[in-house]
Design an enzyme around this catalytic site. Structure first.
Site, PDB file in Angstrom:
ATOM      1  N   ALA A  72      81.347  34.316   5.116  1.00  0.00           N
ATOM      2  CA  ALA A  72      81.867  33.363   6.105  1.00  0.00           C
ATOM      3  C   ALA A  72      82.437  34.145   7.281  1.00  0.00           C
ATOM      4  CB  ALA A  72      82.939  32.493   5.471  1.00  0.00           C
ATOM      5  N   GLY A  94      72.186  25.910   9.821  1.00  0.00           N
ATOM      6  CA  GLY A  94      73.235  25.580   8.845  1.00  0.00           C
ATOM      7  C   GLY A  94      73.811  24.220   9.180  1.00  0.00           C
ATOM      8  N   GLY A  95      75.042  24.007   8.723  1.00  0.00           N
ATOM      9  CA  GLY A  95      75.677  22.711   8.941  1.00  0.00           C
ATOM     10  C   GLY A  95      76.750  22.763  10.014  1.00  0.00           C
ATOM     11  N   ASP A  96      77.643  21.778   9.983  1.00  0.00           N
ATOM     12  CA  ASP A  96      78.687  21.686  11.007  1.00  0.00           C
ATOM     13  C   ASP A  96      79.650  22.874  10.954  1.00  0.00           C
ATOM     14  OD1 ASP A  96      77.700  19.272  11.935  1.00  0.00           O
ATOM     15  OD2 ASP A  96      78.828  18.135  10.452  1.00  0.00           O
ATOM     16  N   GLU A 101      81.523  27.849  13.481  1.00  0.00           N
ATOM     17  CA  GLU A 101      81.737  29.299  13.454  1.00  0.00           C
ATOM     18  C   GLU A 101      81.120  29.965  14.696  1.00  0.00           C
ATOM     19  OE1 GLU A 101      80.214  32.879  10.819  1.00  0.00           O
ATOM     20  OE2 GLU A 101      80.844  31.201   9.591  1.00  0.00           O
ATOM     21  N   THR A 140      76.088  17.771   6.115  1.00  0.00           N
ATOM     22  CA  THR A 140      76.375  16.604   6.952  1.00  0.00           C
ATOM     23  C   THR A 140      75.613  16.636   8.280  1.00  0.00           C
ATOM     24  OG1 THR A 140      78.610  16.840   6.055  1.00  0.00           O
ATOM     25  CG2 THR A 140      78.291  15.150   7.708  1.00  0.00           C
ATOM     26  N   ASP A 378      86.110  19.931  12.194  1.00  0.00           N
ATOM     27  CA  ASP A 378      84.645  20.130  12.115  1.00  0.00           C
ATOM     28  C   ASP A 378      84.233  20.687  10.757  1.00  0.00           C
ATOM     29  OD1 ASP A 378      84.951  19.507  14.728  1.00  0.00           O
ATOM     30  OD2 ASP A 378      84.172  21.365  15.551  1.00  0.00           O
ATOM     31  N   GLY A 379      84.863  20.206   9.702  1.00  0.00           N
ATOM     32  CA  GLY A 379      84.485  20.664   8.368  1.00  0.00           C
ATOM     33  C   GLY A 379      85.210  21.922   7.912  1.00  0.00           C
ATOM     34  N   GLU A 380      86.166  22.403   8.712  1.00  0.00           N
ATOM     35  CA  GLU A 380      86.961  23.575   8.336  1.00  0.00           C
ATOM     36  C   GLU A 380      88.412  23.144   8.213  1.00  0.00           C
ATOM     37  OE1 GLU A 380      85.547  27.121   8.552  1.00  0.00           O
ATOM     38  OE2 GLU A 380      83.956  25.702   8.072  1.00  0.00           O
TER      39      GLU A 380
HETATM   40  N1  LIG Z   1      76.887  34.120   3.692  1.00  0.00           N
HETATM   41  C1  LIG Z   1      77.878  33.246   3.589  1.00  0.00           C
HETATM   42  N2  LIG Z   1      78.605  33.159   2.452  1.00  0.00           N
HETATM   43  C2  LIG Z   1      79.588  32.249   2.316  1.00  0.00           C
HETATM   44  N3  LIG Z   1      79.953  31.380   3.292  1.00  0.00           N
HETATM   45  C3  LIG Z   1      79.259  31.418   4.457  1.00  0.00           C
HETATM   46  C4  LIG Z   1      78.204  32.355   4.660  1.00  0.00           C
HETATM   47  N4  LIG Z   1      77.715  32.173   5.915  1.00  0.00           N
HETATM   48  C5  LIG Z   1      78.453  31.163   6.475  1.00  0.00           C
HETATM   49  N5  LIG Z   1      79.369  30.718   5.595  1.00  0.00           N
HETATM   50  C6  LIG Z   1      80.339  29.624   5.775  1.00  0.00           C
HETATM   51  O1  LIG Z   1      79.883  28.478   5.049  1.00  0.00           O
HETATM   52  C7  LIG Z   1      80.574  27.346   5.545  1.00  0.00           C
HETATM   53  C8  LIG Z   1      79.798  26.070   5.368  1.00  0.00           C
HETATM   54  O2  LIG Z   1      78.566  26.198   5.966  1.00  0.00           O
HETATM   55  P1  LIG Z   1      77.708  25.030   6.620  1.00  0.00           P
HETATM   56  O3  LIG Z   1      78.498  24.196   7.530  1.00  0.00           O
HETATM   57  O4  LIG Z   1      76.509  25.700   7.195  1.00  0.00           O
HETATM   58  O5  LIG Z   1      77.209  24.161   5.366  1.00  0.00           O
HETATM   59  P2  LIG Z   1      77.740  22.805   4.743  1.00  0.00           P
HETATM   60  O6  LIG Z   1      79.212  22.870   4.545  1.00  0.00           O
HETATM   61  O7  LIG Z   1      76.887  22.555   3.546  1.00  0.00           O
HETATM   62  O8  LIG Z   1      77.345  21.730   5.844  1.00  0.00           O
HETATM   63  P3  LIG Z   1      78.261  20.679   6.705  1.00  0.00           P
HETATM   64  O9  LIG Z   1      79.345  21.494   7.374  1.00  0.00           O
HETATM   65  O10 LIG Z   1      77.309  20.061   7.692  1.00  0.00           O
HETATM   66  O11 LIG Z   1      78.793  19.676   5.722  1.00  0.00           O
HETATM   67  C9  LIG Z   1      80.874  27.669   6.999  1.00  0.00           C
HETATM   68  O12 LIG Z   1      82.251  27.519   7.191  1.00  0.00           O
HETATM   69  C10 LIG Z   1      80.470  29.124   7.184  1.00  0.00           C
HETATM   70  O13 LIG Z   1      81.490  29.847   7.864  1.00  0.00           O
END
Ligand SMILES: Nc1ncnc2c1ncn2[C@@H]1O[C@H](COP(=O)(O)OP(=O)(O)OP(=O)(O)O)[C@@H](O)[C@H]1O
Length: 390
Positions: A72, A94-96, A101, A140, A378-380
């Site tokens: 991450a 990827g996602g949101d 990021e 999402t 934004d999902g964080e």
């Molecule tokens: N290699 C990695 N290993 C672990 N976490 C990662 C890696 N690369 C990115 N991340 C983190 O993973 C988190 C979630 O990623 P992402 O938003 O792409 O997917 P999601 O949570 O399934 O989708 P959404 O946010 O649309 O619901 C992000 O906060 C990102 O910083």
């Protein structure tokens, strides 16, 4: 639309025409830096890029450097340290959370280069020229859905290839003089903050973690007390209750309004820079939210019964107006501040003692003021509850 033919000459003619059209596109990318989050959603981001997007970029003669992230914030750190002269833009697969990021990296990089103090909430930010393309591969994909109208990797790839550009509003989230995050879609305290906090503990459940955490959070029906102050957006920015979704004016100088203030017990406080729609809710949190009008829709869900809250939530997945409830207030604002009211441990102890004798009468107060929630940006997760958003 898919064109197909078995006639070679016709196929060649189509390809030639598309290439010619692309050649005349003045502003389209030729070189891109692509970040793929291998753990997004059901871990298919690499395949989505490799099989659906890369062949299209190749046909469009776009050269790419592809980085599959290892951890991450890998993409954010890379953007902060990279020389971008040879790239026309960055692409997020990827996602949101992954989009967020990349956005943090691009904005921080631009401000640092322009000498802007990131931690000063009053600082005027420099405009970012580096574009971010989104290939949806997350759970999402709300930013992609809200900007392109669908969550489809091929559609997004085509938007990138032809050089489409959609500006977005971004708000800065500060706690006193410290920058916490930039947010481009949802800032949610209470209900959406609690869902995210719970869902993060169950990432192994993939996309269904949000459904499970949603049910748990709903059943808790946790109220959060606090004071919210906000500065309304004036001018021709429309209203969050507009039925007309056409674009409105953006922020103009001299557009100043006084601060309003209210306090109460909230089930949810949501700030939406965009409509925040997704496959779960095709209308989104704020159906009339505009894409780049310099304003944010502030949705306040006050204390109400579980049944009424369920009605409000249910309307997000239907075409009914989820904002049309007496316990829901909505404002289009330029900025807002939130201060949680949280009891000290001494106050909690006193309250417990008092409750012993008045247990039944005060039972409804159990949920109020004991602790604060977190913000879902934004999902964080953002842990501090007291924030300033601009
Ligand atoms: N290699 C990695 N290993 C672990 N976490 C990662 C890696 N690369 C990115 N991340 C983190 O993973 C988190 C979630 O990623 P992402 O938003 O792409 O997917 P999601 O949570 O399934 O989708 P959404 O946010 O649309 O619901 C992000 O906060 C990102 O910083």
């Amino acid at each position: 639309v898919t064109f197909s033919t078995s006639v070679r000459a016709l196929h060649h003619q189509w390809m030639q025409t598309i290439e010619d059209q692309l050649h005349y596109k003045a502003v389209r990318p030729h070189s891109l830096l692509v970040f793929i989050n291998p753990v997004a959603a059901i871990q298919q981001a690499v395949d989505i890029y490799q099989f659906k997007v890369a062949p299209l970029f190749k046909l469009a003669k776009i050269t790419t450097v592809v980085i599959v992230t290892d951890y991450a914030n890998h993409a954010r750190d890379y953007i902060l340290a990279t020389d971008f002269h040879k790239y026309d833009g960055v692409v997020c697969v990827g996602g949101d959370g992954m989009f967020s990021e990349l956005m943090q990296g691009v904005i921080r990089r631009t401000q640092t280069k322009a000498g802007v103090d990131l931690n000063n909430p009053k600082a005027r930010l420099a405009k970012c020229h580096l574009r971010i393309g989104i290939i949806p591969a997350g759970s999402t994909n709300s930013v992609c859905y809200s900007t392109t109208g669908v969550s489809d990797p091929v559609t997004s790839a085509l938007h990138i290839i032809v050089g489409d550009c959609q500006p977005l509003d971004v708000c800065s989230v500060h706690q006193r003089n410290t920058l916490l995050k930039y947010s481009a879609s949802l800032l949610g305290y209470g209900f959406f903050g609690d869902i995210l906090k719970d869902a993060e503990r169950a990432r192994w459940l993939r996309a269904s973690r949000y459904d499970l955490s949603g049910i748990k959070t709903f059943l808790k029906h946790q109220l959060y007390e606090g004071n919210i102050s906000f500065r309304l957006a004036t001018g021709r920015v429309g209203s969050p209750r507009d039925k007309c979704r056409s674009q409105t004016d953006s922020f103009s100088a001299g557009d100043e309004a006084n601060w309003n203030e209210l306090e109460g017990k909230f089930l949810a406080i949501n700030g939406a820079c965009i409509s925040c729609c997704s496959f779960r809710s095709s209308q989104g949190l704020s159906p009339s939210g505009h894409l780049a009008n310099g304003a944010l829709d502030l949705i306040l869900v006050h204390k109400c019964s579980k049944f009424n809250f369920l009605r409000h939530l249910f309307r997000h997945v239907t075409n009914n107006d989820q904002l049309d409830f007496p316990f829901v207030e909505v404002y289009r604002v330029r900025e807002f501040k939130f201060l949680p009211y949280v009891m000290s441990s001494r106050e909690i102890a006193l309250k417990k003692q008092k409750r012993k004798s008045h247990f039944r009468r005060n039972i409804w107060r159990r949920n109020v003021g004991r602790k604060s929630s977190s913000w879902n940006s934004d999902g964080e997760l953002i842990m501090p509850a007291a924030i300033e958003v601009k």
